[in-house]
Design a protein around this motif. Sequence first.
Motif, PDB file in Angstrom:
ATOM      1  N   GLU A 193      74.664  17.363  38.867  1.00  0.00           N
ATOM      2  CA  GLU A 193      73.837  16.173  38.987  1.00  0.00           C
ATOM      3  C   GLU A 193      73.758  15.758  40.445  1.00  0.00           C
ATOM      4  OE1 GLU A 193      73.296  11.981  39.654  1.00  0.00           O
ATOM      5  OE2 GLU A 193      75.291  12.866  39.609  1.00  0.00           O
ATOM      6  N   SER A 194      72.570  15.378  40.876  1.00  0.00           N
ATOM      7  CA  SER A 194      72.381  14.844  42.224  1.00  0.00           C
ATOM      8  C   SER A 194      71.323  13.750  42.158  1.00  0.00           C
ATOM      9  CB  SER A 194      71.939  15.951  43.191  1.00  0.00           C
ATOM     10  OG  SER A 194      71.723  15.424  44.480  1.00  0.00           O
ATOM     11  N   ASN A 195      71.703  12.550  42.532  1.00  0.00           N
ATOM     12  CA  ASN A 195      70.789  11.401  42.527  1.00  0.00           C
ATOM     13  C   ASN A 195      70.117  11.198  41.171  1.00  0.00           C
ATOM     14  OD1 ASN A 195      71.267  10.795  45.292  1.00  0.00           O
ATOM     15  ND2 ASN A 195      69.839  12.403  45.863  1.00  0.00           N
ATOM     16  N   GLY A 196      70.868  11.358  40.101  1.00  0.00           N
ATOM     17  CA  GLY A 196      70.349  11.115  38.763  1.00  0.00           C
ATOM     18  C   GLY A 196      69.516  12.250  38.180  1.00  0.00           C
ATOM     19  N   VAL A 197      69.427  13.369  38.897  1.00  0.00           N
ATOM     20  CA  VAL A 197      68.652  14.516  38.417  1.00  0.00           C
ATOM     21  C   VAL A 197      69.613  15.660  38.118  1.00  0.00           C
ATOM     22  CG1 VAL A 197      66.851  16.181  38.996  1.00  0.00           C
ATOM     23  CG2 VAL A 197      66.644  13.814  39.769  1.00  0.00           C
ATOM     24  N   LEU A 198      69.474  16.240  36.929  1.00  0.00           N
ATOM     25  CA  LEU A 198      70.347  17.333  36.494  1.00  0.00           C
ATOM     26  C   LEU A 198      69.669  18.680  36.717  1.00  0.00           C
ATOM     27  CD1 LEU A 198      71.342  15.460  33.310  1.00  0.00           C
ATOM     28  CD2 LEU A 198      72.968  16.130  35.080  1.00  0.00           C
ATOM     29  N   THR A 199      70.478  19.638  37.152  1.00  0.00           N
ATOM     30  CA  THR A 199      70.022  20.997  37.421  1.00  0.00           C
ATOM     31  C   THR A 199      71.013  21.951  36.780  1.00  0.00           C
ATOM     32  OG1 THR A 199      69.126  20.273  39.543  1.00  0.00           O
ATOM     33  CG2 THR A 199      69.472  22.620  39.281  1.00  0.00           C
TER      34      THR A 199
ATOM     35  N   TYR B  68      67.775  13.413  26.902  1.00  0.00           N
ATOM     36  CA  TYR B  68      67.322  13.806  28.228  1.00  0.00           C
ATOM     37  C   TYR B  68      65.865  14.252  28.151  1.00  0.00           C
ATOM     38  CZ  TYR B  68      72.267  13.761  29.249  1.00  0.00           C
ATOM     39  OH  TYR B  68      73.566  13.362  29.408  1.00  0.00           O
ATOM     40  N   SER B  69      65.119  14.011  29.236  1.00  0.00           N
ATOM     41  CA  SER B  69      63.716  14.421  29.259  1.00  0.00           C
ATOM     42  C   SER B  69      63.262  14.628  30.707  1.00  0.00           C
ATOM     43  CB  SER B  69      62.837  13.368  28.583  1.00  0.00           C
ATOM     44  OG  SER B  69      62.878  12.156  29.315  1.00  0.00           O
ATOM     45  N   GLY B  70      61.997  15.010  30.829  1.00  0.00           N
ATOM     46  CA  GLY B  70      61.392  15.149  32.150  1.00  0.00           C
ATOM     47  C   GLY B  70      61.701  16.447  32.854  1.00  0.00           C
TER      48      GLY B  70
ATOM     49  N   ALA C 234      66.147  17.365  25.748  1.00  0.00           N
ATOM     50  CA  ALA C 234      67.456  17.820  25.284  1.00  0.00           C
ATOM     51  C   ALA C 234      68.227  16.660  24.662  1.00  0.00           C
ATOM     52  CB  ALA C 234      68.240  18.414  26.448  1.00  0.00           C
ATOM     53  N   ASN C 235      69.192  17.020  23.827  1.00  0.00           N
ATOM     54  CA  ASN C 235      70.108  16.059  23.204  1.00  0.00           C
ATOM     55  C   ASN C 235      71.521  16.577  23.346  1.00  0.00           C
ATOM     56  OD1 ASN C 235      68.231  14.118  22.010  1.00  0.00           O
ATOM     57  ND2 ASN C 235      67.617  15.820  20.717  1.00  0.00           N
ATOM     58  N   LEU C 236      72.408  15.722  23.799  1.00  0.00           N
ATOM     59  CA  LEU C 236      73.824  16.050  23.909  1.00  0.00           C
ATOM     60  C   LEU C 236      74.542  15.452  22.709  1.00  0.00           C
ATOM     61  CD1 LEU C 236      76.154  17.224  25.586  1.00  0.00           C
ATOM     62  CD2 LEU C 236      76.290  15.008  26.746  1.00  0.00           C
ATOM     63  N   ASN C 237      75.245  16.315  21.964  1.00  0.00           N
ATOM     64  CA  ASN C 237      75.990  15.892  20.775  1.00  0.00           C
ATOM     65  C   ASN C 237      77.418  16.395  20.893  1.00  0.00           C
ATOM     66  OD1 ASN C 237      73.685  14.795  19.305  1.00  0.00           O
ATOM     67  ND2 ASN C 237      72.998  16.912  19.191  1.00  0.00           N
ATOM     68  N   GLY C 238      78.254  15.683  21.652  1.00  0.00           N
ATOM     69  CA  GLY C 238      79.641  16.101  21.841  1.00  0.00           C
ATOM     70  C   GLY C 238      79.719  17.409  22.602  1.00  0.00           C
ATOM     71  N   SER C 239      80.135  18.463  21.919  1.00  0.00           N
ATOM     72  CA  SER C 239      80.297  19.758  22.593  1.00  0.00           C
ATOM     73  C   SER C 239      79.114  20.698  22.348  1.00  0.00           C
ATOM     74  CB  SER C 239      81.593  20.427  22.146  1.00  0.00           C
ATOM     75  OG  SER C 239      81.540  20.683  20.761  1.00  0.00           O
ATOM     76  N   THR C 240      78.008  20.162  21.825  1.00  0.00           N
ATOM     77  CA  THR C 240      76.793  20.963  21.695  1.00  0.00           C
ATOM     78  C   THR C 240      75.657  20.296  22.460  1.00  0.00           C
ATOM     79  OG1 THR C 240      76.101  19.913  19.632  1.00  0.00           O
ATOM     80  CG2 THR C 240      77.428  21.913  19.442  1.00  0.00           C
ATOM     81  N   PHE C 241      74.772  21.125  22.971  1.00  0.00           N
ATOM     82  CA  PHE C 241      73.646  20.684  23.786  1.00  0.00           C
ATOM     83  C   PHE C 241      72.404  21.354  23.217  1.00  0.00           C
ATOM     84  CE2 PHE C 241      71.680  20.858  28.276  1.00  0.00           C
ATOM     85  CZ  PHE C 241      71.230  19.551  28.205  1.00  0.00           C
ATOM     86  N   ASP C 242      71.526  20.563  22.609  1.00  0.00           N
ATOM     87  CA  ASP C 242      70.313  21.084  21.993  1.00  0.00           C
ATOM     88  C   ASP C 242      69.150  20.934  22.966  1.00  0.00           C
ATOM     89  OD1 ASP C 242      71.554  21.631  19.478  1.00  0.00           O
ATOM     90  OD2 ASP C 242      71.438  19.494  19.009  1.00  0.00           O
ATOM     91  N   LEU C 243      68.590  22.058  23.386  1.00  0.00           N
ATOM     92  CA  LEU C 243      67.481  22.074  24.330  1.00  0.00           C
ATOM     93  C   LEU C 243      66.216  22.498  23.617  1.00  0.00           C
ATOM     94  CD1 LEU C 243      70.175  23.561  25.727  1.00  0.00           C
ATOM     95  CD2 LEU C 243      68.726  23.249  27.696  1.00  0.00           C
ATOM     96  N   LYS C 244      65.130  21.792  23.879  1.00  0.00           N
ATOM     97  CA  LYS C 244      63.853  22.121  23.256  1.00  0.00           C
ATOM     98  C   LYS C 244      62.836  22.375  24.362  1.00  0.00           C
ATOM     99  CE  LYS C 244      62.490  20.195  19.379  1.00  0.00           C
ATOM    100  NZ  LYS C 244      61.915  19.304  18.349  1.00  0.00           N
TER     101      LYS C 244
END
Length: 127
Positions: free
Chosen positions: A47-53, A84-86, A102-112
């Motif tokens: 994360e940098s300045n609120g943006v995830l990579t 998460y979006s954008g 995307a949705n973070l659910n504990g130890s799973t990360f669902d990306l669409k």
Amino acid sequence: MKLFTKTALAVAGVSMATMAFAADPLANTTWQTFDEGKPKGVVKITESNGVLTGKLVSTVSEKGQKYVGMTIISDLKADGNGKYSGGTITDPEKNKSYRMTANLNGSTFDLKGYIGPFSRTQTWKKK
């Protein structure tokens, strides 16, 4: 004295807000990716300045080694409550990028990933 107190409280409030903003649960995490249920690679999210990579840090296939180090998630932003979006996600093998949420659910990360009205979802697991 009142001015000093108000200033100190304002500085403390800004500092706490900055710390809370920087504490995104995805920041500095590593994820096992899957494609059609099979492990594919490992992605490190920063994360940098609120943006995830997200960068591909390893892969299970010899063919995929040439993509290690490639940024495959960019411009992803937190909406709150694990949503998460954008962002965009890139398929390294096709070198095509898709709009994503995307949705973070504990130890799973669902990306669409989206292409027009169609979408495809992958579930990654935290390493």
